[in-house]
Design a protein around this motif. Sequence first.
Motif, short mmCIF file in Angstrom:
data_model
loop_
_atom_site.label_atom_id
_atom_site.label_comp_id
_atom_site.label_asym_id
_atom_site.label_seq_id
_atom_site.Cartn_x
_atom_site.Cartn_y
_atom_site.Cartn_z
N ASP A 93 17.56 9.57 -44.32
CA ASP A 93 17.93 8.50 -43.41
C ASP A 93 16.75 7.55 -43.29
OD1 ASP A 93 19.06 6.89 -41.51
OD2 ASP A 93 18.91 8.34 -39.86
N ILE A 94 16.56 6.78 -44.36
CA ILE A 94 15.38 5.93 -44.50
C ILE A 94 15.81 4.48 -44.26
CG2 ILE A 94 13.53 5.21 -46.07
CD1 ILE A 94 13.47 8.18 -45.37
N ARG A 95 15.20 3.83 -43.29
CA ARG A 95 15.55 2.43 -43.00
C ARG A 95 14.29 1.72 -42.51
NH1 ARG A 95 20.08 3.54 -38.73
NH2 ARG A 95 20.45 5.29 -40.15
N GLU A 96 14.29 0.39 -42.60
CA GLU A 96 13.07 -0.35 -42.25
C GLU A 96 12.75 -0.23 -40.77
OE1 GLU A 96 14.54 -4.95 -41.59
OE2 GLU A 96 13.99 -4.29 -43.59
N SER A 97 13.76 -0.02 -39.93
CA SER A 97 13.50 0.14 -38.50
C SER A 97 13.00 1.54 -38.16
CB SER A 97 14.78 -0.14 -37.71
OG SER A 97 15.82 0.74 -38.12
N SER A 98 13.21 2.50 -39.07
CA SER A 98 12.76 3.87 -38.84
C SER A 98 12.50 4.54 -40.19
CB SER A 98 13.84 4.65 -38.06
OG SER A 98 13.41 5.98 -37.83
N GLY A 488 19.64 17.09 -56.96
CA GLY A 488 19.80 15.73 -56.47
C GLY A 488 19.94 15.64 -54.97
N VAL A 489 19.44 14.54 -54.40
CA VAL A 489 19.49 14.35 -52.95
C VAL A 489 20.03 12.98 -52.54
CG1 VAL A 489 17.62 15.98 -52.47
CG2 VAL A 489 17.07 13.59 -52.90
N LEU A 490 20.25 12.09 -53.51
CA LEU A 490 20.75 10.75 -53.21
C LEU A 490 21.96 10.44 -54.08
CD1 LEU A 490 17.61 8.39 -53.01
CD2 LEU A 490 19.10 9.05 -51.13
N GLN A 491 22.97 9.78 -53.49
CA GLN A 491 24.09 9.30 -54.30
C GLN A 491 23.66 8.05 -55.05
OE1 GLN A 491 27.00 9.30 -50.83
NE2 GLN A 491 28.35 9.92 -52.51
N GLY A 495 24.19 0.70 -51.81
CA GLY A 495 24.04 0.97 -50.40
C GLY A 495 23.26 2.23 -50.10
N ILE A 496 23.01 3.05 -51.15
CA ILE A 496 22.25 4.28 -50.97
C ILE A 496 21.14 4.42 -51.99
CG2 ILE A 496 22.38 6.82 -51.02
CD1 ILE A 496 25.19 6.63 -49.93
N ASN A 497 21.42 4.07 -53.26
CA ASN A 497 20.43 4.35 -54.32
C ASN A 497 19.15 3.54 -54.20
OD1 ASN A 497 21.50 1.90 -55.15
ND2 ASN A 497 22.50 2.72 -56.97
N HIS A 498 19.15 2.47 -53.40
CA HIS A 498 17.91 1.72 -53.21
C HIS A 498 16.88 2.53 -52.43
CE1 HIS A 498 20.01 1.04 -49.40
NE2 HIS A 498 18.84 0.74 -48.86
N LEU A 515 5.07 -11.42 -46.43
CA LEU A 515 5.39 -10.13 -47.02
C LEU A 515 6.90 -9.96 -47.15
CD1 LEU A 515 4.20 -7.43 -47.99
CD2 LEU A 515 4.40 -6.59 -45.65
N GLU A 516 7.36 -9.47 -48.32
CA GLU A 516 8.79 -9.30 -48.57
C GLU A 516 9.14 -7.81 -48.47
OE1 GLU A 516 8.36 -10.15 -52.57
OE2 GLU A 516 7.56 -12.15 -52.24
N GLN A 517 10.33 -7.56 -47.93
CA GLN A 517 10.85 -6.20 -47.87
C GLN A 517 11.33 -5.76 -49.25
OE1 GLN A 517 10.95 -3.13 -47.09
NE2 GLN A 517 11.60 -3.45 -44.96
N ASN A 518 11.32 -4.45 -49.49
CA ASN A 518 11.90 -3.94 -50.72
C ASN A 518 13.40 -4.22 -50.75
OD1 ASN A 518 9.70 -2.89 -52.19
ND2 ASN A 518 9.62 -1.09 -50.88
N PRO A 519 13.98 -4.41 -51.93
CA PRO A 519 15.37 -4.85 -52.05
C PRO A 519 16.35 -3.96 -51.29
CG PRO A 519 14.29 -4.95 -54.18
CD PRO A 519 13.33 -4.27 -53.25
N LEU A 520 17.36 -4.63 -50.67
CA LEU A 520 18.51 -4.01 -50.02
C LEU A 520 18.19 -3.33 -48.70
CD1 LEU A 520 20.39 -2.51 -53.11
CD2 LEU A 520 20.62 -4.78 -52.09
N TYR A 521 16.96 -3.43 -48.22
CA TYR A 521 16.65 -2.87 -46.91
C TYR A 521 16.80 -3.90 -45.79
CZ TYR A 521 14.88 1.70 -48.31
OH TYR A 521 14.77 2.99 -48.77
N LYS A 522 16.83 -5.17 -46.11
CA LYS A 522 16.84 -6.21 -45.08
C LYS A 522 18.04 -6.04 -44.16
CE LYS A 522 16.41 -11.17 -44.35
NZ LYS A 522 16.28 -12.51 -44.98
N GLY A 523 17.76 -6.04 -42.85
CA GLY A 523 18.82 -6.00 -41.87
C GLY A 523 19.24 -4.61 -41.44
N THR A 524 18.63 -3.57 -42.01
CA THR A 524 19.04 -2.23 -41.60
C THR A 524 18.55 -1.93 -40.21
OG1 THR A 524 17.05 -1.27 -42.58
CG2 THR A 524 19.02 -1.34 -43.95
#
Length: 524
Positions: A93-98, A488-491, A495-498, A515-524
Amino acid sequence: MKKILIGIAFLALSITFNACDKLDLAPEDYYASESFWKTPSQVDGAMVGLHSQLRSYQFTLFTLGELRGGTLRDGTSFTGTASLNSGSIVRQDIRESSPGITGWAGLYAPIFQVNNFIYQVEKAQYLTAADKSYYLGQAYGLRAFYYFQLYRTYGRLPVTKEPKVAITTPTTAQDAYLPRTKTEKETLDFIKEDVTKSIASFSGDYTSKMQKGQWSLGASQMLQAEVYLWSAKVKIDGANPTSTASDLAIARTAVEAVIPKYSLQSSFTNVFNSAATASIKGNNEIIFALRFGFGEATNSYGQFIYAITDPLAGYVDDKGIAIPSNDPLKVNGGGTIIRYEYKYDLYQKYEAADTRANVTFLNFNKGTVHATNLRKFIGTIVDGARTFSDDFPVYRLSEAYLMLAEIKNKQGQDPSAEINIIRTRAYAGGGGTAPVYANGSFEQNELAIFAERQKEFVAEGKIWYDLRRMQDATGTPLVFRIDLPLVGVLQNIDGINHKIIWPIDVPTLNSDPTLEQNPLYKGT
Protein backbone atom coordinates in the motif's frame (compact mmCIF):
# COMPACT_ATOMS: atom_id res chain seq x y z
CA MET A 1 14.54 18.47 -3.84
CA LYS A 2 14.38 18.73 -0.14
CA LYS A 3 17.23 20.55 1.46
CA ILE A 4 19.30 18.29 3.68
CA LEU A 5 21.22 20.02 6.44
CA ILE A 6 24.18 17.99 7.58
CA GLY A 7 26.18 18.47 10.72
CA ILE A 8 29.45 16.84 11.64
CA ALA A 9 31.30 16.98 14.93
CA PHE A 10 34.66 15.32 15.25
CA LEU A 11 35.22 13.73 18.66
CA ALA A 12 38.22 11.64 19.62
CA LEU A 13 39.20 11.20 15.99
CA SER A 14 35.82 9.73 15.05
CA ILE A 15 32.62 11.30 13.81
CA THR A 16 29.17 11.68 15.27
CA PHE A 17 26.49 12.76 12.88
CA ASN A 18 23.36 14.88 13.00
CA ALA A 19 21.01 15.28 10.08
CA CYS A 20 17.59 16.55 9.28
CA ASP A 21 15.72 16.29 6.04
CA LYS A 22 16.60 19.52 4.27
CA LEU A 23 19.15 19.98 1.54
CA ASP A 24 22.20 22.10 2.08
CA LEU A 25 24.86 20.65 -0.13
CA ALA A 26 27.73 20.66 2.34
CA PRO A 27 28.73 19.72 5.85
CA GLU A 28 27.94 22.54 8.26
CA ASP A 29 31.35 22.19 9.85
CA TYR A 30 33.28 22.87 6.63
CA TYR A 31 34.50 26.32 7.56
CA ALA A 32 35.31 25.22 11.12
CA SER A 33 37.25 22.12 10.18
CA GLU A 34 40.68 23.70 9.70
CA SER A 35 41.88 21.84 12.79
CA PHE A 36 40.78 18.54 11.30
CA TRP A 37 41.94 16.75 8.12
CA LYS A 38 45.57 17.29 9.12
CA THR A 39 46.88 13.82 10.04
CA PRO A 40 46.51 10.20 8.90
CA SER A 41 44.95 9.26 12.23
CA GLN A 42 42.23 11.85 11.71
CA VAL A 43 41.43 10.41 8.29
CA ASP A 44 41.31 6.94 9.79
CA GLY A 45 38.94 8.21 12.47
CA ALA A 46 36.78 9.85 9.82
CA MET A 47 36.53 6.53 7.95
CA VAL A 48 35.48 4.80 11.17
CA GLY A 49 32.83 7.52 11.50
CA LEU A 50 31.52 6.86 7.98
CA HIS A 51 31.06 3.20 8.86
CA SER A 52 29.42 4.09 12.17
CA GLN A 53 26.96 6.23 10.25
CA LEU A 54 26.28 3.41 7.76
CA ARG A 55 25.60 1.08 10.69
CA SER A 56 22.90 3.49 11.91
CA TYR A 57 21.03 2.81 8.65
CA GLN A 58 20.91 -0.98 9.17
CA PHE A 59 17.14 -1.04 9.54
CA THR A 60 16.75 1.30 6.56
CA LEU A 61 18.60 -1.25 4.44
CA PHE A 62 16.26 -3.94 5.76
CA THR A 63 13.20 -1.77 5.06
CA LEU A 64 14.19 -1.01 1.48
CA GLY A 65 15.36 -4.52 0.65
CA GLU A 66 12.98 -6.84 2.50
CA LEU A 67 9.72 -5.44 3.87
CA ARG A 68 8.02 -5.61 0.46
CA GLY A 69 9.33 -9.10 -0.31
CA GLY A 70 6.14 -11.00 0.52
CA THR A 71 7.53 -13.11 3.37
CA LEU A 72 6.40 -11.00 6.35
CA ARG A 73 3.03 -11.07 8.09
CA ASP A 74 0.88 -7.95 8.29
CA GLY A 75 -1.71 -9.30 10.72
CA THR A 76 -2.01 -10.78 14.19
CA SER A 77 1.00 -12.56 15.63
CA PHE A 78 0.83 -16.12 16.94
CA THR A 79 1.16 -14.81 20.50
CA GLY A 80 -1.76 -12.46 20.10
CA THR A 81 0.13 -9.71 21.89
CA ALA A 82 2.22 -8.36 19.03
CA SER A 83 1.86 -5.00 17.37
CA LEU A 84 3.21 -5.58 13.89
CA ASN A 85 4.74 -2.55 12.20
CA SER A 86 4.99 -1.34 8.59
CA GLY A 87 1.81 -3.12 7.49
CA SER A 88 1.23 -0.70 4.60
CA ILE A 89 4.67 -1.45 3.16
CA VAL A 90 4.24 -5.20 3.63
CA ARG A 91 0.84 -5.00 1.84
CA GLN A 92 2.28 -2.88 -1.02
CA ASP A 93 0.00 0.00 0.00
CA ILE A 94 2.51 2.51 -1.30
CA ARG A 95 1.33 6.05 -2.08
CA GLU A 96 2.90 9.51 -2.11
CA SER A 97 0.79 10.60 0.87
CA SER A 98 1.94 7.55 2.87
CA PRO A 99 5.01 5.95 1.26
CA GLY A 100 6.48 4.35 4.38
CA ILE A 101 9.82 6.10 3.82
CA THR A 102 10.45 9.82 3.54
CA GLY A 103 13.21 12.28 2.69
CA TRP A 104 14.98 9.92 0.25
CA ALA A 105 15.16 7.40 3.11
CA GLY A 106 17.58 9.77 4.84
CA LEU A 107 20.49 8.50 2.74
CA TYR A 108 21.66 11.86 1.42
CA ALA A 109 23.05 12.68 4.85
CA PRO A 110 25.72 9.96 4.68
CA ILE A 111 26.27 10.58 0.98
CA PHE A 112 27.26 14.17 1.67
CA GLN A 113 29.60 13.02 4.43
CA VAL A 114 31.28 10.64 2.00
CA ASN A 115 31.52 13.48 -0.52
CA ASN A 116 33.33 15.60 2.03
CA PHE A 117 35.66 12.72 2.89
CA ILE A 118 36.57 12.28 -0.78
CA TYR A 119 37.12 16.01 -1.22
CA GLN A 120 39.39 16.22 1.83
CA VAL A 121 41.38 13.06 1.13
CA GLU A 122 41.96 13.80 -2.55
CA LYS A 123 43.80 17.00 -1.61
CA ALA A 124 45.55 15.57 1.48
CA GLN A 125 49.33 15.90 1.08
CA TYR A 126 50.07 14.21 4.41
CA LEU A 127 48.91 10.75 3.28
CA THR A 128 51.09 8.25 1.48
CA ALA A 129 49.93 7.44 -2.05
CA ALA A 130 49.00 3.91 -1.00
CA ASP A 131 46.96 5.04 2.01
CA LYS A 132 45.21 7.75 0.03
CA SER A 133 44.29 5.26 -2.69
CA TYR A 134 42.92 2.72 -0.19
CA TYR A 135 40.80 5.34 1.62
CA LEU A 136 39.40 6.54 -1.70
CA GLY A 137 38.63 2.95 -2.66
CA GLN A 138 36.54 2.66 0.48
CA ALA A 139 34.84 6.03 0.00
CA TYR A 140 33.94 5.54 -3.67
CA GLY A 141 32.58 2.10 -2.78
CA LEU A 142 30.45 3.47 0.06
CA ARG A 143 29.06 6.25 -2.13
CA ALA A 144 28.18 3.83 -4.92
CA PHE A 145 26.53 1.55 -2.37
CA TYR A 146 24.32 4.35 -1.01
CA TYR A 147 23.33 5.55 -4.45
CA PHE A 148 22.52 2.00 -5.56
CA GLN A 149 20.08 1.60 -2.66
CA LEU A 150 18.40 4.84 -3.70
CA TYR A 151 18.45 3.97 -7.42
CA ARG A 152 16.64 0.68 -6.85
CA THR A 153 14.12 2.53 -4.71
CA TYR A 154 13.39 5.70 -6.69
CA GLY A 155 14.97 5.37 -10.15
CA ARG A 156 16.32 8.76 -11.25
CA LEU A 157 18.16 10.57 -8.47
CA PRO A 158 19.67 13.90 -7.55
CA VAL A 159 23.38 13.15 -7.97
CA THR A 160 26.12 15.14 -6.31
CA LYS A 161 29.81 14.27 -6.20
CA GLU A 162 31.15 17.05 -4.02
CA PRO A 163 30.40 19.24 -1.00
CA LYS A 164 29.41 22.21 -3.11
CA VAL A 165 30.08 24.87 -0.49
CA ALA A 166 33.73 23.90 -0.80
CA ILE A 167 33.58 25.00 -4.43
CA THR A 168 30.82 27.58 -4.67
CA THR A 169 28.42 28.96 -2.08
CA PRO A 170 24.74 28.98 -3.21
CA THR A 171 23.35 32.53 -3.17
CA THR A 172 19.65 31.66 -3.58
CA ALA A 173 17.34 28.83 -2.58
CA GLN A 174 17.10 27.84 -6.24
CA ASP A 175 20.88 27.49 -6.42
CA ALA A 176 20.70 24.92 -3.64
CA TYR A 177 18.20 22.69 -5.42
CA LEU A 178 19.72 19.55 -6.83
CA PRO A 179 17.75 18.19 -9.80
CA ARG A 180 17.23 14.53 -10.52
CA THR A 181 19.10 13.09 -13.46
CA LYS A 182 17.19 13.25 -16.73
CA THR A 183 17.29 9.47 -17.13
CA GLU A 184 17.72 6.37 -15.01
CA LYS A 185 20.67 5.42 -17.20
CA GLU A 186 22.46 8.61 -16.18
CA THR A 187 22.09 7.67 -12.51
CA LEU A 188 23.17 4.08 -13.10
CA ASP A 189 26.17 5.18 -15.15
CA PHE A 190 27.32 7.35 -12.25
CA ILE A 191 27.07 4.38 -9.88
CA LYS A 192 29.05 2.22 -12.32
CA GLU A 193 31.69 4.93 -12.58
CA ASP A 194 32.05 5.16 -8.80
CA VAL A 195 32.35 1.43 -8.22
CA THR A 196 34.90 1.16 -11.03
CA LYS A 197 36.94 3.95 -9.40
CA SER A 198 36.69 2.13 -6.09
CA ILE A 199 38.07 -1.14 -7.48
CA ALA A 200 40.90 0.65 -9.28
CA SER A 201 41.79 2.61 -6.14
CA PHE A 202 42.26 -0.57 -4.07
CA SER A 203 45.05 -1.63 -6.47
CA GLY A 204 44.44 -5.31 -5.80
CA ASP A 205 44.66 -4.96 -1.99
CA TYR A 206 42.06 -7.27 -0.40
CA THR A 207 42.96 -6.20 3.13
CA SER A 208 39.79 -5.83 5.19
CA LYS A 209 40.06 -3.58 8.21
CA MET A 210 38.17 -4.28 11.45
CA GLN A 211 37.46 -7.97 10.73
CA LYS A 212 35.28 -7.35 7.67
CA GLY A 213 33.67 -4.38 9.39
CA GLN A 214 34.98 -1.84 6.88
CA TRP A 215 34.49 -1.58 3.13
CA SER A 216 37.06 -3.49 1.10
CA LEU A 217 37.99 -4.51 -2.44
CA GLY A 218 35.86 -7.65 -2.03
CA ALA A 219 32.86 -5.49 -1.12
CA SER A 220 33.38 -3.29 -4.17
CA GLN A 221 33.60 -6.30 -6.47
CA MET A 222 30.40 -7.72 -5.00
CA LEU A 223 28.73 -4.35 -5.52
CA GLN A 224 30.03 -4.17 -9.09
CA ALA A 225 28.64 -7.64 -9.81
CA GLU A 226 25.30 -6.64 -8.31
CA VAL A 227 25.12 -3.33 -10.20
CA TYR A 228 26.02 -4.82 -13.57
CA LEU A 229 23.72 -7.83 -13.10
CA TRP A 230 20.90 -5.37 -12.39
CA SER A 231 21.88 -3.35 -15.46
CA ALA A 232 21.77 -6.50 -17.61
CA LYS A 233 18.32 -7.64 -16.46
CA VAL A 234 16.15 -4.75 -15.28
CA LYS A 235 14.40 -2.31 -17.61
CA ILE A 236 16.06 1.11 -17.67
CA ASP A 237 13.95 4.13 -18.62
CA GLY A 238 11.16 1.72 -19.57
CA ALA A 239 13.23 -0.18 -22.11
CA ASN A 240 14.95 -3.55 -21.98
CA PRO A 241 18.73 -3.45 -21.46
CA THR A 242 20.77 -3.03 -24.62
CA SER A 243 24.17 -4.02 -23.22
CA THR A 244 23.21 -7.30 -21.57
CA ALA A 245 26.18 -9.36 -22.77
CA SER A 246 28.85 -6.83 -21.81
CA ASP A 247 27.23 -6.07 -18.44
CA LEU A 248 27.01 -9.77 -17.62
CA ALA A 249 30.67 -10.22 -18.55
CA ILE A 250 31.72 -7.43 -16.16
CA ALA A 251 29.50 -8.83 -13.39
CA ARG A 252 30.95 -12.30 -13.86
CA THR A 253 34.55 -11.09 -13.83
CA ALA A 254 33.90 -9.23 -10.58
CA VAL A 255 32.21 -12.10 -8.74
CA GLU A 256 34.71 -14.68 -9.98
CA ALA A 257 37.49 -12.51 -8.57
CA VAL A 258 35.81 -12.52 -5.15
CA ILE A 259 35.09 -16.25 -4.77
CA PRO A 260 38.69 -17.53 -4.39
CA LYS A 261 39.44 -14.92 -1.69
CA TYR A 262 36.88 -16.27 0.80
CA SER A 263 35.54 -19.64 1.98
CA LEU A 264 32.19 -20.96 3.15
CA GLN A 265 31.72 -21.97 6.76
CA SER A 266 31.33 -25.73 7.07
CA SER A 267 27.81 -25.33 8.43
CA PHE A 268 25.15 -22.65 8.11
CA THR A 269 24.98 -22.53 11.91
CA ASN A 270 28.53 -21.26 12.21
CA VAL A 271 27.88 -18.28 9.97
CA PHE A 272 25.49 -16.80 12.53
CA ASN A 273 26.53 -18.40 15.80
CA SER A 274 27.95 -15.43 17.68
CA ALA A 275 29.08 -17.70 20.51
CA ALA A 276 31.19 -19.85 18.18
CA THR A 277 34.92 -19.31 17.68
CA ALA A 278 34.35 -18.64 14.00
CA SER A 279 31.54 -16.18 14.57
CA ILE A 280 29.97 -13.82 12.09
CA LYS A 281 32.37 -11.13 13.31
CA GLY A 282 35.11 -11.82 10.83
CA ASN A 283 34.68 -15.43 9.68
CA ASN A 284 35.98 -16.05 6.20
CA GLU A 285 32.55 -16.27 4.61
CA ILE A 286 31.85 -12.64 5.46
CA ILE A 287 32.94 -10.16 2.82
CA PHE A 288 31.48 -7.03 4.42
CA ALA A 289 29.22 -6.61 7.47
CA LEU A 290 27.92 -3.77 9.59
CA ARG A 291 29.66 -4.21 12.92
CA PHE A 292 27.64 -4.30 16.13
CA GLY A 293 29.15 -4.97 19.53
CA PHE A 294 28.17 -5.26 23.16
CA GLY A 295 28.24 -1.88 24.85
CA GLU A 296 28.65 -0.13 21.50
CA ALA A 297 25.55 -0.62 19.37
CA THR A 298 22.70 -3.08 18.91
CA ASN A 299 20.94 -4.15 15.73
CA SER A 300 17.20 -4.03 15.07
CA TYR A 301 16.38 -7.69 15.62
CA GLY A 302 14.99 -7.31 19.12
CA GLN A 303 11.84 -6.23 17.25
CA PHE A 304 11.46 -9.76 15.85
CA ILE A 305 11.48 -11.55 19.22
CA TYR A 306 8.56 -12.31 21.51
CA ALA A 307 8.18 -10.39 24.75
CA ILE A 308 9.06 -12.46 27.78
CA THR A 309 5.47 -12.02 29.01
CA ASP A 310 3.95 -13.65 25.89
CA PRO A 311 1.87 -16.79 26.57
CA LEU A 312 3.99 -19.59 25.12
CA ALA A 313 2.72 -22.59 27.10
CA GLY A 314 1.53 -25.60 25.12
CA TYR A 315 3.56 -25.02 21.95
CA VAL A 316 5.75 -27.67 20.31
CA ASP A 317 8.45 -27.31 17.64
CA ASP A 318 8.57 -28.96 14.22
CA LYS A 319 9.77 -32.22 15.81
CA GLY A 320 6.87 -32.27 18.27
CA ILE A 321 9.11 -31.41 21.20
CA ALA A 322 7.55 -29.14 23.79
CA ILE A 323 8.79 -25.56 23.71
CA PRO A 324 9.56 -24.22 27.21
CA SER A 325 6.75 -21.94 28.28
CA ASN A 326 9.20 -19.61 29.98
CA ASP A 327 11.48 -17.81 27.53
CA PRO A 328 12.57 -20.62 25.15
CA LEU A 329 15.16 -18.43 23.37
CA LYS A 330 16.51 -17.10 26.67
CA VAL A 331 15.77 -13.53 25.66
CA ASN A 332 15.79 -12.69 29.36
CA GLY A 333 13.87 -9.47 28.93
CA GLY A 334 15.74 -8.43 25.79
CA GLY A 335 12.74 -8.97 23.55
CA THR A 336 9.92 -6.51 22.96
CA ILE A 337 6.40 -6.82 21.67
CA ILE A 338 6.86 -8.45 18.27
CA ARG A 339 6.96 -5.81 15.56
CA TYR A 340 7.95 -7.99 12.57
CA GLU A 341 7.07 -11.63 12.01
CA TYR A 342 7.72 -13.98 9.09
CA LYS A 343 5.04 -16.13 7.52
CA TYR A 344 4.84 -19.77 8.48
CA ASP A 345 4.64 -20.49 4.72
CA LEU A 346 8.29 -19.48 4.43
CA TYR A 347 9.31 -21.95 7.11
CA GLN A 348 7.42 -24.67 5.24
CA LYS A 349 9.59 -24.13 2.17
CA TYR A 350 12.58 -25.67 3.97
CA GLU A 351 12.92 -29.44 3.80
CA ALA A 352 13.34 -31.31 7.09
CA ALA A 353 17.11 -31.81 6.67
CA ASP A 354 17.79 -28.19 5.64
CA THR A 355 19.59 -26.77 8.67
CA ARG A 356 18.79 -23.21 7.62
CA ALA A 357 15.20 -23.66 8.82
CA ASN A 358 15.93 -23.97 12.53
CA VAL A 359 18.96 -21.70 12.52
CA THR A 360 16.74 -19.00 11.03
CA PHE A 361 13.51 -19.67 12.93
CA LEU A 362 12.06 -21.16 16.08
CA ASN A 363 8.88 -22.91 14.95
CA PHE A 364 5.82 -22.77 17.23
CA ASN A 365 2.86 -25.14 16.82
CA LYS A 366 -0.29 -25.63 18.89
CA GLY A 367 -3.38 -27.13 17.32
CA THR A 368 -4.14 -25.14 14.20
CA VAL A 369 -1.65 -22.40 15.10
CA HIS A 370 1.64 -22.57 13.20
CA ALA A 371 4.11 -19.72 13.47
CA THR A 372 7.77 -18.77 13.56
CA ASN A 373 10.01 -16.51 15.57
CA LEU A 374 13.19 -15.20 13.96
CA ARG A 375 16.33 -16.32 15.76
CA LYS A 376 18.93 -15.92 13.05
CA PHE A 377 20.31 -12.77 14.69
CA ILE A 378 19.56 -13.74 18.28
CA GLY A 379 22.76 -12.16 19.63
CA THR A 380 24.63 -13.27 22.71
CA ILE A 381 24.09 -13.44 26.47
CA VAL A 382 26.32 -11.13 28.50
CA ASP A 383 26.08 -11.15 32.29
CA GLY A 384 22.84 -13.11 32.09
CA ALA A 385 21.11 -10.73 29.68
CA ARG A 386 20.70 -11.12 25.92
CA THR A 387 22.18 -8.41 23.73
CA PHE A 388 21.33 -8.13 20.05
CA SER A 389 24.87 -7.52 18.87
CA ASP A 390 25.11 -9.76 15.80
CA ASP A 391 26.68 -8.08 12.81
CA PHE A 392 24.48 -7.38 9.78
CA PRO A 393 26.05 -9.07 6.75
CA VAL A 394 25.92 -6.91 3.63
CA TYR A 395 27.85 -9.36 1.45
CA ARG A 396 28.96 -12.93 2.14
CA LEU A 397 30.37 -15.69 -0.04
CA SER A 398 27.15 -17.66 -0.41
CA GLU A 399 25.72 -14.66 -2.26
CA ALA A 400 28.71 -14.60 -4.57
CA TYR A 401 28.00 -18.22 -5.57
CA LEU A 402 24.30 -17.59 -6.14
CA MET A 403 25.05 -14.39 -8.04
CA LEU A 404 27.41 -16.33 -10.29
CA ALA A 405 24.65 -18.91 -10.83
CA GLU A 406 22.26 -16.14 -11.85
CA ILE A 407 24.81 -14.62 -14.23
CA LYS A 408 25.52 -18.00 -15.84
CA ASN A 409 21.82 -18.68 -16.23
CA LYS A 410 21.30 -15.35 -18.01
CA GLN A 411 24.28 -16.21 -20.24
CA GLY A 412 22.58 -19.47 -21.20
CA GLN A 413 24.97 -21.62 -19.17
CA ASP A 414 24.45 -24.30 -16.53
CA PRO A 415 24.17 -22.79 -12.98
CA SER A 416 23.69 -26.09 -11.17
CA ALA A 417 27.20 -26.29 -9.69
CA GLU A 418 26.77 -23.08 -7.70
CA ILE A 419 23.22 -23.99 -6.62
CA ASN A 420 24.46 -27.34 -5.35
CA ILE A 421 27.36 -25.76 -3.43
CA ILE A 422 24.84 -23.75 -1.39
CA ARG A 423 22.43 -26.66 -0.98
CA THR A 424 25.16 -29.03 0.17
CA ARG A 425 26.28 -26.62 2.88
CA ALA A 426 22.66 -25.99 3.92
CA TYR A 427 22.09 -29.69 4.55
CA ALA A 428 25.43 -30.32 6.32
CA GLY A 429 24.67 -31.82 9.71
CA GLY A 430 20.94 -31.94 9.05
CA GLY A 431 20.60 -35.69 8.98
CA GLY A 432 19.90 -35.94 5.27
CA THR A 433 21.43 -35.53 1.84
CA ALA A 434 20.92 -32.37 -0.13
CA PRO A 435 18.78 -32.87 -3.23
CA VAL A 436 21.00 -32.44 -6.27
CA TYR A 437 19.82 -29.79 -8.68
CA ALA A 438 20.08 -30.57 -12.39
CA ASN A 439 20.22 -27.89 -15.06
CA GLY A 440 16.80 -27.02 -16.48
CA SER A 441 15.22 -24.28 -18.54
CA PHE A 442 16.05 -20.63 -17.92
CA GLU A 443 12.91 -20.17 -15.82
CA GLN A 444 13.43 -23.40 -13.87
CA ASN A 445 16.98 -22.35 -13.08
CA GLU A 446 15.94 -18.83 -12.13
CA LEU A 447 13.26 -20.08 -9.76
CA ALA A 448 15.70 -22.56 -8.20
CA ILE A 449 18.23 -19.78 -7.61
CA PHE A 450 15.52 -17.55 -6.17
CA ALA A 451 14.37 -20.33 -3.83
CA GLU A 452 17.90 -20.73 -2.47
CA ARG A 453 18.27 -16.98 -2.01
CA GLN A 454 14.88 -16.78 -0.28
CA LYS A 455 15.92 -19.43 2.26
CA GLU A 456 19.56 -18.35 2.61
CA PHE A 457 19.18 -14.58 3.15
CA VAL A 458 16.16 -14.21 5.44
CA ALA A 459 16.36 -10.88 7.30
CA GLU A 460 19.43 -9.77 5.31
CA GLY A 461 17.59 -7.20 3.16
CA LYS A 462 17.77 -8.98 -0.21
CA ILE A 463 14.43 -10.42 -1.32
CA TRP A 464 12.66 -7.30 -2.66
CA TYR A 465 15.61 -6.55 -4.93
CA ASP A 466 15.70 -10.23 -5.98
CA LEU A 467 12.04 -10.10 -7.00
CA ARG A 468 12.64 -6.98 -9.06
CA ARG A 469 15.78 -8.30 -10.77
CA MET A 470 15.06 -11.98 -11.34
CA GLN A 471 12.88 -13.04 -14.27
CA ASP A 472 10.65 -15.71 -15.74
CA ALA A 473 10.95 -17.13 -19.26
CA THR A 474 9.32 -14.05 -20.80
CA GLY A 475 11.61 -11.59 -19.03
CA THR A 476 8.86 -10.55 -16.60
CA PRO A 477 10.25 -9.74 -13.15
CA LEU A 478 9.36 -12.32 -10.50
CA VAL A 479 7.79 -9.51 -8.47
CA PHE A 480 4.78 -9.86 -10.83
CA ARG A 481 4.49 -13.68 -10.65
CA ILE A 482 1.66 -13.65 -8.11
CA ASP A 483 0.63 -17.12 -9.33
CA LEU A 484 3.69 -18.57 -7.57
CA PRO A 485 3.39 -18.95 -3.78
CA LEU A 486 5.72 -16.65 -1.84
CA VAL A 487 7.11 -15.15 -5.04
CA GLY A 488 5.21 -12.36 -6.81
CA VAL A 489 3.69 -9.57 -4.74
CA LEU A 490 2.37 -7.07 -7.31
CA GLN A 491 -0.17 -7.40 -10.12
CA ASN A 492 1.28 -6.40 -13.48
CA ILE A 493 -1.65 -4.18 -14.41
CA ASP A 494 -2.14 -0.44 -14.85
CA GLY A 495 -2.75 1.31 -11.56
CA ILE A 496 -0.60 -1.15 -9.59
CA ASN A 497 2.58 -2.07 -11.47
CA HIS A 498 4.02 1.44 -11.13
CA LYS A 499 4.51 0.65 -7.42
CA ILE A 500 7.62 -1.30 -8.33
CA ILE A 501 9.30 2.10 -7.76
CA TRP A 502 8.59 3.93 -4.50
CA PRO A 503 7.03 7.42 -4.58
CA ILE A 504 8.66 10.57 -3.30
CA ASP A 505 6.82 11.73 -0.19
CA VAL A 506 4.67 14.87 -0.26
CA PRO A 507 6.80 17.01 2.11
CA THR A 508 9.86 16.37 -0.05
CA LEU A 509 7.90 17.29 -3.18
CA ASN A 510 6.52 20.45 -1.56
CA SER A 511 9.95 21.64 -0.48
CA ASP A 512 11.17 21.88 -4.07
CA PRO A 513 8.79 23.07 -6.81
CA THR A 514 11.12 21.74 -9.51
CA LEU A 515 10.97 18.14 -8.25
CA GLU A 516 8.81 15.66 -10.21
CA GLN A 517 6.95 12.70 -8.75
CA ASN A 518 7.59 9.22 -10.10
CA PRO A 519 5.09 8.29 -12.84
CA LEU A 520 1.46 7.44 -11.96
CA TYR A 521 1.73 8.44 -8.30
CA LYS A 522 0.38 11.98 -8.75
CA GLY A 523 -2.85 12.56 -6.89
CA THR A 524 -2.82 9.44 -4.75
